[in-house]
Design a protein around this motif. Structure first.
Motif, PDB file in Angstrom:
ATOM      1  N   GLU A   1      16.886  37.484  61.167  1.00 54.76           N
ATOM      2  CA  GLU A   1      16.504  36.791  62.400  1.00 54.76           C
ATOM      3  C   GLU A   1      14.995  36.881  62.630  1.00 54.76           C
ATOM      4  OE1 GLU A   1      17.486  36.929  67.216  1.00 54.76           O
ATOM      5  OE2 GLU A   1      18.582  38.217  65.802  1.00 54.76           O
ATOM      6  N   ASP A   2      14.426  38.069  62.458  1.00 55.41           N
ATOM      7  CA  ASP A   2      13.000  38.258  62.718  1.00 55.41           C
ATOM      8  C   ASP A   2      12.121  37.450  61.764  1.00 55.41           C
ATOM      9  OD1 ASP A   2      13.708  39.964  64.719  1.00 55.41           O
ATOM     10  OD2 ASP A   2      13.189  41.807  63.640  1.00 55.41           O
ATOM     11  N   LEU A   3      12.583  37.325  60.497  1.00 57.34           N
ATOM     12  CA  LEU A   3      11.786  36.625  59.494  1.00 57.34           C
ATOM     13  C   LEU A   3      12.270  35.197  59.266  1.00 57.34           C
ATOM     14  CD1 LEU A   3      11.313  39.463  56.817  1.00 57.34           C
ATOM     15  CD2 LEU A   3       9.888  38.922  58.811  1.00 57.34           C
ATOM     16  N   ALA A   4      13.233  34.741  60.096  1.00 55.28           N
ATOM     17  CA  ALA A   4      13.763  33.365  60.018  1.00 55.28           C
ATOM     18  C   ALA A   4      14.281  33.048  58.617  1.00 55.28           C
ATOM     19  CB  ALA A   4      12.698  32.362  60.444  1.00 55.28           C
ATOM     20  N   MET A   5      15.159  33.927  58.096  1.00 54.46           N
ATOM     21  CA  MET A   5      15.670  33.782  56.739  1.00 54.46           C
ATOM     22  C   MET A   5      17.099  33.241  56.755  1.00 54.46           C
ATOM     23  SD  MET A   5      14.233  37.288  54.972  1.00 54.46           S
ATOM     24  CE  MET A   5      14.767  36.773  53.341  1.00 54.46           C
ATOM     25  N   SER A   6      17.344  32.184  55.984  1.00 54.93           N
ATOM     26  CA  SER A   6      18.692  31.652  55.796  1.00 54.93           C
ATOM     27  C   SER A   6      19.440  32.522  54.788  1.00 54.93           C
ATOM     28  CB  SER A   6      18.618  30.220  55.275  1.00 54.93           C
ATOM     29  OG  SER A   6      18.019  30.201  53.978  1.00 54.93           O
ATOM     30  N   ALA A   7      20.758  32.270  54.618  1.00 50.40           N
ATOM     31  CA  ALA A   7      21.540  33.013  53.630  1.00 50.40           C
ATOM     32  C   ALA A   7      20.979  32.795  52.229  1.00 50.40           C
ATOM     33  CB  ALA A   7      23.008  32.591  53.682  1.00 50.40           C
ATOM     34  N   LYS A   8      20.550  31.563  51.942  1.00 48.49           N
ATOM     35  CA  LYS A   8      19.978  31.267  50.625  1.00 48.49           C
ATOM     36  C   LYS A   8      18.679  32.035  50.411  1.00 48.49           C
ATOM     37  CE  LYS A   8      18.341  27.396  47.802  1.00 48.49           C
ATOM     38  NZ  LYS A   8      18.152  25.922  47.756  1.00 48.49           N
ATOM     39  N   MET A   9      17.807  32.064  51.417  1.00 50.28           N
ATOM     40  CA  MET A   9      16.533  32.773  51.290  1.00 50.28           C
ATOM     41  C   MET A   9      16.746  34.281  51.199  1.00 50.28           C
ATOM     42  SD  MET A   9      13.092  32.508  53.656  1.00 50.28           S
ATOM     43  CE  MET A   9      12.870  30.779  53.216  1.00 50.28           C
ATOM     44  N   PHE A  10      17.727  34.798  51.955  1.00 55.35           N
ATOM     45  CA  PHE A  10      18.050  36.220  51.871  1.00 55.35           C
ATOM     46  C   PHE A  10      18.518  36.579  50.464  1.00 55.35           C
ATOM     47  CE2 PHE A  10      21.430  39.493  52.144  1.00 55.35           C
ATOM     48  CZ  PHE A  10      20.634  40.574  52.480  1.00 55.35           C
ATOM     49  N   GLY A  11      19.375  35.724  49.894  1.00 56.37           N
ATOM     50  CA  GLY A  11      19.832  35.958  48.529  1.00 56.37           C
ATOM     51  C   GLY A  11      18.686  35.929  47.537  1.00 56.37           C
ATOM     52  N   PHE A  12      17.738  35.020  47.743  1.00 55.02           N
ATOM     53  CA  PHE A  12      16.571  34.935  46.857  1.00 55.02           C
ATOM     54  C   PHE A  12      15.704  36.176  46.983  1.00 55.02           C
ATOM     55  CE2 PHE A  12      12.227  33.571  45.822  1.00 55.02           C
ATOM     56  CZ  PHE A  12      12.442  33.036  44.555  1.00 55.02           C
ATOM     57  N   ALA A  13      15.464  36.618  48.214  1.00 47.42           N
ATOM     58  CA  ALA A  13      14.650  37.822  48.430  1.00 47.42           C
ATOM     59  C   ALA A  13      15.320  39.058  47.844  1.00 47.42           C
ATOM     60  CB  ALA A  13      14.394  38.014  49.930  1.00 47.42           C
ATOM     61  N   SER A  14      16.656  39.117  47.953  1.00 46.30           N
ATOM     62  CA  SER A  14      17.394  40.247  47.379  1.00 46.30           C
ATOM     63  C   SER A  14      17.288  40.241  45.864  1.00 46.30           C
ATOM     64  CB  SER A  14      18.870  40.183  47.801  1.00 46.30           C
ATOM     65  OG  SER A  14      19.011  40.245  49.192  1.00 46.30           O
ATOM     66  N   GLY A  15      17.400  39.048  45.268  1.00 42.02           N
ATOM     67  CA  GLY A  15      17.482  38.957  43.818  1.00 42.02           C
ATOM     68  C   GLY A  15      16.160  38.869  43.086  1.00 42.02           C
ATOM     69  N   ILE A  16      15.071  38.461  43.743  1.00 38.56           N
ATOM     70  CA  ILE A  16      13.783  38.307  43.071  1.00 38.56           C
ATOM     71  C   ILE A  16      13.292  39.629  42.486  1.00 38.56           C
ATOM     72  CG2 ILE A  16      12.345  38.760  45.123  1.00 38.56           C
ATOM     73  CD1 ILE A  16      11.685  36.092  42.404  1.00 38.56           C
ATOM     74  N   PHE A  17      13.762  40.728  43.057  1.00 37.99           N
ATOM     75  CA  PHE A  17      13.484  42.068  42.521  1.00 37.99           C
ATOM     76  C   PHE A  17      13.752  42.118  41.024  1.00 37.99           C
ATOM     77  CE2 PHE A  17      15.557  45.908  41.045  1.00 37.99           C
ATOM     78  CZ  PHE A  17      14.701  46.932  41.415  1.00 37.99           C
ATOM     79  N   PHE A  18      14.847  41.478  40.587  1.00 37.35           N
ATOM     80  CA  PHE A  18      15.292  41.620  39.207  1.00 37.35           C
ATOM     81  C   PHE A  18      14.502  40.745  38.237  1.00 37.35           C
ATOM     82  CE2 PHE A  18      18.773  43.056  41.833  1.00 37.35           C
ATOM     83  CZ  PHE A  18      19.110  44.248  41.220  1.00 37.35           C
ATOM     84  N   ILE A  19      13.736  39.786  38.751  1.00 37.91           N
ATOM     85  CA  ILE A  19      12.864  39.022  37.859  1.00 37.91           C
ATOM     86  C   ILE A  19      11.718  39.905  37.381  1.00 37.91           C
ATOM     87  CG2 ILE A  19      11.382  37.006  37.658  1.00 37.91           C
ATOM     88  CD1 ILE A  19      14.369  36.388  37.891  1.00 37.91           C
ATOM     89  N   GLY A  20      11.066  40.599  38.309  1.00 44.33           N
ATOM     90  CA  GLY A  20      10.040  41.556  37.916  1.00 44.33           C
ATOM     91  C   GLY A  20      10.610  42.655  37.045  1.00 44.33           C
ATOM     92  N   TYR A  21      11.792  43.099  37.382  1.00 52.34           N
ATOM     93  CA  TYR A  21      12.505  44.113  36.616  1.00 52.34           C
ATOM     94  C   TYR A  21      12.704  43.635  35.175  1.00 52.34           C
ATOM     95  CZ  TYR A  21      15.951  47.972  36.414  1.00 52.34           C
ATOM     96  OH  TYR A  21      16.634  49.121  36.136  1.00 52.34           O
TER      97      TYR A  21
END
Length: 442
Positions: A50-70
């Motif tokens: 809510e604070d960062l105005a994130m949709s379910a799709k954006m939340f999933g992207f933010a959660s998963g982008i970790f693994f690209i750097g990984y």
């Protein structure tokens, strides 16, 4: 020579001392590591989205982008660990990830969060496969699945304890330092990694020959057993690094790992959100802390059952079906959760799926270490983990995308089930496929 048999008194004494010295500390490191990786799942439905105005799709992207750097840094990081030693390299990883994890508390918008999640993956790259490689320096093949399962107990324990801990920090820490509760959670949970980095530098020992906490007989026994296993693995195989990074068997093992962990990450990142949705679906009402406690249930049960399962695999020497059977059970149970008529039955299905994943993973990691040694083991294990952990990006992202597209998680969880069943089929194929003398066994 009898003192060098695997079940000799000196051998049992040595492995007891090694286990007590290394495993609890490595579990602590992985507890902090895994909590920093997944605590975004608790922040999301508790104010962050809510604070960062994130949709379910954006939340999933933010959660998963970790693994690209990984993914990008996994193999180089593990090769560096092989060169510099586990003590130095694991300390470096912890220090950098702790600093970045703490910085997430101060993100002003979703874009900055995504950048820091990517950098967190870069910083953490090599930790898990590095520890798996490190354990091969200390545990003979016969004790390896049990050792890996004891280490990986940190996954369900960190999620079980972490779900309640994170919920308490979010609830009670709101307003501390003038920050929202979810920001306080990132701040408090990131700091321990920084302190543990310095402790790691002085506590860990790179190789048995350097262990001042073992006597000479114990060091000689362990070096002899591990040296013999390395010579057997290298005889007729001689896997160079390039082969370990390109062989079809390694790539298929990476797919197996992808299929199993896809469900772990897809469900793990969205389980707090799914439980939060019980109010609408079943008419229940849970507070933030109660949701954290309910989230912990599948992982508490998984922590109890995974070690006996790995011990049984070590005792029987069977690996393939000890991976395939849990993968099959997990693949069937997670879609079943879609058709449960009350939250209790839904949680039973989710718990069964979580237990299945956690039983399969430790035994899985005994497969590549049977035929990879030295630099090839460093590269091969890291490659399997990096490709497999792309599920950490695709699982949350696809789950979020499909949930947003369809309005519910049903199709997303069917994908979880299909991939788990496919992983089971591939590992059985690897186990029964005829092999030439120069090809590695599964």
């Amino acid at each position: 020579m009898t003192t060098h048999l695997p079940d000799s008194p000196v051998g049992q004494q040595t492995m007891t001392r090694v286990t007590r010295r290394l495993i609890p500390f490595l579990v602590l490191l992985y507890f902090v590591n895994y909590l920093d990786r997944v605590n975004i799942s608790f922040a999301g439905p508790n104010g962050m989205n809510e604070d960062l105005a994130m949709s379910a799709k954006m939340f999933g992207f933010a959660s998963g982008i970790f693994f690209i750097g990984y993914f990008l840094l996994e193999v180089p990081s593990n090769i560096a660990l092989h060169k510099f030693g586990g003590r130095r390299w694991l300390a470096r990883i912890m220090l950098t990830w702790g600093i970045i994890s703490t910085a997430i508390a101060f993100v002003p918008n979703a874009e900055t969060l995504i950048v820091l999640r990517f950098l967190l993956g870069v910083a953490e790259a090599g930790f898990f496969p590095g520890v798996i490689l490190y354990l091969t320096f200390w545990f003979p093949e016969k004790q390896r699945s049990k050792a890996i399962s004891l280490f990986m107990v940190a996954v369900p324990v960190s999620t079980a304890i972490g779900s309640t801990l994170s919920s308490l920090i979010i609830d009670w820490g709101h307003g501390l330092f003038g920050l929202d509760g979810w920001r306080v959670m990132f701040l408090i949970e990131g700091v321990p990694a920084v302190f543990l980095a310095f402790f790691c530098w002085f506590y860990l020992t790179d190789r048995p020959a350097e262990a001042t906490w073992l006597d000479d007989d114990e060091k000689n026994w362990l070096e002899t057993i591990l040296g013999y296993e390395r010579s057997v693995a290298e005889t007729g195989q001689s896997w160079p690094l390039r082969k370990a990074l390109s062989h079809p068997r390694i790539l298929l093992l990476a797919f197996v790992y992808f299929g199993i962990t896809y469900g772990l990450y897809a469900v793990g990142f969205f389980l707090p959100t799914i439980i939060a949705g019980f109010q609408e679906q079943y008419g229940t009402h849970l507070s933030v802390i109660e949701r954290g406690l309910v989230t912990s249930v599948p992982y508490v049960v998984a922590a109890i059952v995974m070690v006996p399962w790995a011990r049984h695999s070590d005792r029987t020497g069977e690996r393939v079906w000890h991976v395939a059977i849990p993968a099959i059970v997990g693949g069937v149970s997670i879609p079943i959760a879609l058709y449960m008529t009350n939250p209790y039955l839904a949680m039973v299905a989710v718990t069964l799926s979580t237990c299945s994943v956690m039983c399969a993973l430790p035994v899985f990691w005994s497969l590549p270490s049977k035929f990879l040694t030295g630099l090839a083991a460093a590269g091969g294990i890291a490659l399997i983990n990096s490709i497999g952990n792309l599920s950490g990006f695709s699982g949350p992202y696809i789950t979020g995308w499909l949930t947003g597209l369809t309005g519910n998680a049903k199709l997303a969880l069917w994908v979880v089930g299909v991939l788990s069943l496919a992983a089971a089929a591939v590992v059985v194929y690897l186990g029964v496929k005829p092999r030439s003398e120069t090809e590695a066994p599964a």
